[in-house]
Write a protein that holds these residues in place. Sequence first.
Motif, PDB file in Angstrom:
ATOM      1  N   UNK A  41       0.821  -1.217   0.000  1.00  0.00           N
ATOM      2  CA  UNK A  41       0.000   0.000   0.000  1.00  0.00           C
ATOM      3  C   UNK A  41       0.850   1.261   0.000  1.00  0.00           C
ATOM      4  N   UNK A  42       1.987   1.220   0.663  1.00  0.00           N
ATOM      5  CA  UNK A  42       2.860   2.400   0.707  1.00  0.00           C
ATOM      6  C   UNK A  42       3.363   2.754  -0.693  1.00  0.00           C
ATOM      7  N   UNK A  43       3.822   1.755  -1.439  1.00  0.00           N
ATOM      8  CA  UNK A  43       4.317   2.028  -2.786  1.00  0.00           C
ATOM      9  C   UNK A  43       3.191   2.488  -3.706  1.00  0.00           C
ATOM     10  N   UNK A  44       2.003   1.961  -3.520  1.00  0.00           N
ATOM     11  CA  UNK A  44       0.864   2.423  -4.313  1.00  0.00           C
ATOM     12  C   UNK A  44       0.575   3.891  -4.021  1.00  0.00           C
ATOM     13  N   UNK A  45       0.610   4.274  -2.755  1.00  0.00           N
ATOM     14  CA  UNK A  45       0.371   5.673  -2.390  1.00  0.00           C
ATOM     15  C   UNK A  45       1.445   6.582  -2.988  1.00  0.00           C
ATOM     16  N   UNK A  46       2.694   6.155  -2.919  1.00  0.00           N
ATOM     17  CA  UNK A  46       3.786   6.943  -3.487  1.00  0.00           C
ATOM     18  C   UNK A  46       3.619   7.059  -4.999  1.00  0.00           C
ATOM     19  N   UNK A  47       3.270   5.962  -5.643  1.00  0.00           N
ATOM     20  CA  UNK A  47       3.064   5.985  -7.086  1.00  0.00           C
ATOM     21  C   UNK A  47       1.930   6.939  -7.454  1.00  0.00           C
ATOM     22  N   UNK A  48       0.851   6.940  -6.690  1.00  0.00           N
ATOM     23  CA  UNK A  48      -0.269   7.856  -6.965  1.00  0.00           C
ATOM     24  C   UNK A  48       0.160   9.313  -6.781  1.00  0.00           C
ATOM     25  N   UNK A  49       1.002   9.571  -5.801  1.00  0.00           N
ATOM     26  CA  UNK A  49       1.516  10.933  -5.606  1.00  0.00           C
ATOM     27  C   UNK A  49       2.358  11.345  -6.815  1.00  0.00           C
ATOM     28  N   UNK A  50       3.210  10.448  -7.292  1.00  0.00           N
ATOM     29  CA  UNK A  50       4.039  10.757  -8.466  1.00  0.00           C
ATOM     30  C   UNK A  50       3.171  11.011  -9.696  1.00  0.00           C
ATOM     31  N   UNK A  51       2.123  10.244  -9.864  1.00  0.00           N
ATOM     32  CA  UNK A  51       1.207  10.452 -10.989  1.00  0.00           C
ATOM     33  C   UNK A  51       0.523  11.800 -10.864  1.00  0.00           C
ATOM     34  N   UNK A  52       0.110  12.150  -9.644  1.00  0.00           N
ATOM     35  CA  UNK A  52      -0.558  13.448  -9.472  1.00  0.00           C
ATOM     36  C   UNK A  52       0.404  14.601  -9.767  1.00  0.00           C
ATOM     37  N   UNK A  53       1.681  14.457  -9.410  1.00  0.00           N
ATOM     38  CA  UNK A  53       2.666  15.480  -9.753  1.00  0.00           C
ATOM     39  C   UNK A  53       2.807  15.602 -11.268  1.00  0.00           C
ATOM     40  N   UNK A  54       2.837  14.473 -11.946  1.00  0.00           N
ATOM     41  CA  UNK A  54       2.958  14.493 -13.398  1.00  0.00           C
ATOM     42  C   UNK A  54       1.748  15.174 -14.033  1.00  0.00           C
TER      43      UNK A  54
ATOM     44  N   UNK B 136       0.004  17.395 -12.663  1.00  0.00           N
ATOM     45  CA  UNK B 136       0.053  18.829 -12.347  1.00  0.00           C
ATOM     46  C   UNK B 136       0.884  19.592 -13.372  1.00  0.00           C
ATOM     47  N   UNK B 137       1.884  18.924 -14.011  1.00  0.00           N
ATOM     48  CA  UNK B 137       2.621  19.566 -15.102  1.00  0.00           C
ATOM     49  C   UNK B 137       1.649  20.033 -16.183  1.00  0.00           C
ATOM     50  N   UNK B 138       0.786  19.127 -16.567  1.00  0.00           N
ATOM     51  CA  UNK B 138      -0.166  19.425 -17.645  1.00  0.00           C
ATOM     52  C   UNK B 138      -1.072  20.566 -17.225  1.00  0.00           C
ATOM     53  N   UNK B 139      -1.552  20.529 -16.002  1.00  0.00           N
ATOM     54  CA  UNK B 139      -2.451  21.581 -15.529  1.00  0.00           C
ATOM     55  C   UNK B 139      -1.731  22.930 -15.492  1.00  0.00           C
ATOM     56  N   UNK B 140      -0.509  22.952 -14.965  1.00  0.00           N
ATOM     57  CA  UNK B 140       0.245  24.210 -14.886  1.00  0.00           C
ATOM     58  C   UNK B 140       0.465  24.779 -16.280  1.00  0.00           C
ATOM     59  N   UNK B 141       0.864  23.934 -17.190  1.00  0.00           N
ATOM     60  CA  UNK B 141       1.135  24.395 -18.554  1.00  0.00           C
ATOM     61  C   UNK B 141      -0.127  24.923 -19.211  1.00  0.00           C
TER      62      UNK B 141
END
Length: 94
Positions: free
Chosen positions: A6-19, A21-26
């Motif tokens: 579950x920890x790695x899944x949560x970290x992976x979801x955070x990384x996806x949300x950061x990615x 956010x690139x699209x949203x910022x741009x």
Amino acid sequence: MIKFNKRLLAVWLILVSFTLSYVWIDHALTGSLRPGAVVMSSVIAIALVKVRIIFREFMEVRQAPVLLRRLTDAWVLLMAASLLGTYFVGTAIR
């Protein structure tokens, strides 16, 4: 049997949300093909946060000796200074 972490899944979801956010910022801030300083600085900062998370979680530096943890943090800071410095010097020269 597949082991579920579950920890790695949560970290992976955070990384996806950061990615995402690139699209949203741009899209939200520029809407053009030439991003401004705020967008580029944000993208570089988000990328470096992602690198630190990957170091800690997927490369297991979180449980490494303190020296290795500090060296990886120093590397992230060095990359931040290098990337942001290169970007701003490049825009000043251009």
